[in-house]
Design a protein around this motif. Sequence first.
Motif, PDB file in Angstrom:
ATOM      1  N   ASP A  72       0.827  -1.199   0.000  1.00  0.00           N
ATOM      2  CA  ASP A  72       0.000   0.000   0.000  1.00  0.00           C
ATOM      3  C   ASP A  72       0.867   1.257   0.000  1.00  0.00           C
ATOM      4  O   ASP A  72       0.583   2.228  -0.707  1.00  0.00           O
ATOM      5  CB  ASP A  72      -0.921  -0.006   1.222  1.00  0.00           C
ATOM      6  CG  ASP A  72      -1.969   1.101   1.159  1.00  0.00           C
ATOM      7  OD1 ASP A  72      -2.429   1.430   0.050  1.00  0.00           O
ATOM      8  OD2 ASP A  72      -2.318   1.651   2.222  1.00  0.00           O
ATOM      9  N   LEU A  73       1.947   1.231   0.781  1.00  0.00           N
ATOM     10  CA  LEU A  73       2.824   2.395   0.852  1.00  0.00           C
ATOM     11  C   LEU A  73       3.650   2.566  -0.418  1.00  0.00           C
ATOM     12  O   LEU A  73       3.983   3.691  -0.799  1.00  0.00           O
ATOM     13  CB  LEU A  73       3.730   2.289   2.074  1.00  0.00           C
ATOM     14  CG  LEU A  73       2.999   2.362   3.422  1.00  0.00           C
ATOM     15  CD1 LEU A  73       3.983   2.215   4.573  1.00  0.00           C
ATOM     16  CD2 LEU A  73       2.225   3.661   3.544  1.00  0.00           C
ATOM     17  N   ALA A  76       1.253   4.092  -2.900  1.00  0.00           N
ATOM     18  CA  ALA A  76       0.921   5.476  -2.552  1.00  0.00           C
ATOM     19  C   ALA A  76       1.976   6.475  -3.022  1.00  0.00           C
ATOM     20  O   ALA A  76       1.806   7.680  -2.850  1.00  0.00           O
ATOM     21  CB  ALA A  76       0.738   5.598  -1.039  1.00  0.00           C
ATOM     22  N   GLU A 109       0.292  12.222  -0.165  1.00  0.00           N
ATOM     23  CA  GLU A 109      -0.464  10.968  -0.224  1.00  0.00           C
ATOM     24  C   GLU A 109       0.252   9.867   0.533  1.00  0.00           C
ATOM     25  O   GLU A 109      -0.362   9.107   1.303  1.00  0.00           O
ATOM     26  CB  GLU A 109      -0.672  10.547  -1.681  1.00  0.00           C
ATOM     27  CG  GLU A 109      -1.501   9.279  -1.822  1.00  0.00           C
ATOM     28  CD  GLU A 109      -1.693   8.849  -3.266  1.00  0.00           C
ATOM     29  OE1 GLU A 109      -2.285   7.775  -3.482  1.00  0.00           O
ATOM     30  OE2 GLU A 109      -1.257   9.581  -4.180  1.00  0.00           O
ATOM     31  N   PHE A 110       1.553   9.775   0.339  1.00  0.00           N
ATOM     32  CA  PHE A 110       2.329   8.756   1.034  1.00  0.00           C
ATOM     33  C   PHE A 110       2.265   8.968   2.547  1.00  0.00           C
ATOM     34  O   PHE A 110       2.090   8.015   3.308  1.00  0.00           O
ATOM     35  CB  PHE A 110       3.787   8.804   0.552  1.00  0.00           C
ATOM     36  CG  PHE A 110       4.710   7.933   1.361  1.00  0.00           C
ATOM     37  CD1 PHE A 110       4.744   6.562   1.165  1.00  0.00           C
ATOM     38  CD2 PHE A 110       5.532   8.486   2.337  1.00  0.00           C
ATOM     39  CE1 PHE A 110       5.587   5.753   1.926  1.00  0.00           C
ATOM     40  CE2 PHE A 110       6.381   7.694   3.088  1.00  0.00           C
ATOM     41  CZ  PHE A 110       6.408   6.323   2.885  1.00  0.00           C
ATOM     42  N   GLU A 112      -0.041  10.391   4.358  1.00  0.00           N
ATOM     43  CA  GLU A 112      -1.366  10.033   4.876  1.00  0.00           C
ATOM     44  C   GLU A 112      -1.506   8.529   5.043  1.00  0.00           C
ATOM     45  O   GLU A 112      -1.995   8.036   6.075  1.00  0.00           O
ATOM     46  CB  GLU A 112      -2.448  10.554   3.926  1.00  0.00           C
ATOM     47  CG  GLU A 112      -3.863  10.232   4.378  1.00  0.00           C
ATOM     48  CD  GLU A 112      -4.902  10.724   3.394  1.00  0.00           C
ATOM     49  OE1 GLU A 112      -6.103  10.435   3.614  1.00  0.00           O
ATOM     50  OE2 GLU A 112      -4.527  11.400   2.407  1.00  0.00           O
ATOM     51  N   ARG A 113      -1.066   7.775   4.033  1.00  0.00           N
ATOM     52  CA  ARG A 113      -1.177   6.322   4.107  1.00  0.00           C
ATOM     53  C   ARG A 113      -0.248   5.741   5.171  1.00  0.00           C
ATOM     54  O   ARG A 113      -0.614   4.808   5.880  1.00  0.00           O
ATOM     55  CB  ARG A 113      -0.850   5.704   2.744  1.00  0.00           C
ATOM     56  CG  ARG A 113      -1.763   6.105   1.607  1.00  0.00           C
ATOM     57  CD  ARG A 113      -3.221   5.833   1.945  1.00  0.00           C
ATOM     58  NE  ARG A 113      -3.434   4.436   2.287  1.00  0.00           N
ATOM     59  CZ  ARG A 113      -4.430   3.999   3.051  1.00  0.00           C
ATOM     60  NH1 ARG A 113      -5.301   4.859   3.565  1.00  0.00           N
ATOM     61  NH2 ARG A 113      -4.571   2.719   3.313  1.00  0.00           N
ATOM     62  N   ALA A 116      -1.677   6.230   8.599  1.00  0.00           N
ATOM     63  CA  ALA A 116      -2.826   5.352   8.790  1.00  0.00           C
ATOM     64  C   ALA A 116      -2.391   3.938   9.176  1.00  0.00           C
ATOM     65  O   ALA A 116      -3.115   3.216   9.873  1.00  0.00           O
ATOM     66  CB  ALA A 116      -3.670   5.306   7.519  1.00  0.00           C
ATOM     67  N   HIS A 117      -1.207   3.549   8.739  1.00  0.00           N
ATOM     68  CA  HIS A 117      -0.681   2.214   9.055  1.00  0.00           C
ATOM     69  C   HIS A 117       0.200   2.221  10.306  1.00  0.00           C
ATOM     70  O   HIS A 117       0.786   1.180  10.649  1.00  0.00           O
ATOM     71  CB  HIS A 117       0.134   1.677   7.879  1.00  0.00           C
ATOM     72  CG  HIS A 117      -0.693   1.276   6.698  1.00  0.00           C
ATOM     73  ND1 HIS A 117      -1.660   0.287   6.755  1.00  0.00           N
ATOM     74  CD2 HIS A 117      -0.711   1.734   5.413  1.00  0.00           C
ATOM     75  CE1 HIS A 117      -2.217   0.151   5.561  1.00  0.00           C
ATOM     76  NE2 HIS A 117      -1.668   1.011   4.734  1.00  0.00           N
TER      77      HIS A 117
END
Length: 265
Positions: A72-73, A76, A109-110, A112-113, A116-117
């Motif tokens: 996901d990262l 992103a 964007e990176f 934020e992701r 979140a993790h």
Amino acid sequence: MHRSTREIRLAEALVESADTLVDDFEAAHYLPRVADHCVRLLGARAAGFMLIDEGGTVSLTASDAHREVALDLLRAQRGGGPCLDSYGSGRPVSPVSIGAAPTAARWPEFTERALAHGIVGTFAVPVRRHERLLGALNVFVAALPAEAAPPGDTASGDGTELRLAQLIADCTALGLRNHDTYVQCRTLAGQLQQALSSRVRIEQAKGMLAERWNTAADHAFVAMRQYARRRQLPLDRVAQAVIDRVADDAELRREAGRGDGEPRA
């Protein structure tokens, strides 16, 4: 981590990343194992590779440890991130604090992701062999390495974690390039062996026909060549048929009689 333990893990990582000269090598299995070594060696949450081929195709590979987080990262980073920065500059991206304002502005964007993790820090190093850039190795941590100084975004310590990651990335690049060379050499060797075997079969068939017909070997070769051309068959296939005694001998003799006006081989 105890020093001797880290040294052993580093040795294991380097051996794993160099072990590519095998026929059943698959990058899809190889890269996650190397990334897992990074996770264990560097005390990270996850790690992953972003590789970019000469045509610009991007491939993402993550450690088995927290694989979905790493993928996901990596995804992103389409709009920017440590991997792209490292690949673009050909230089390492030093450990940074994800929560720092400069990082959020740099890779929104990176960032934020990552938050979140539960990822609080990251760094990346280029994967390259000499001047050939293959991509970047990205490490994601839940606790910043000692050399990262939050809330800044540059390393301030001795850079041990970064150097270890670069060492693994360098060895990975070497392993990947060595495997490419290995495949090329095996392919060339196979082609040469096939050509040699074909030539041996042709010579054997030529000799068999010459003896059977009590004629010159060149005459027998012309017959096989004409037979192969008229029927659009590989000469090697015709030679094998002669050796196996399944070729139409009468047709071969007729081809020999027609001739083609070309120099005899």
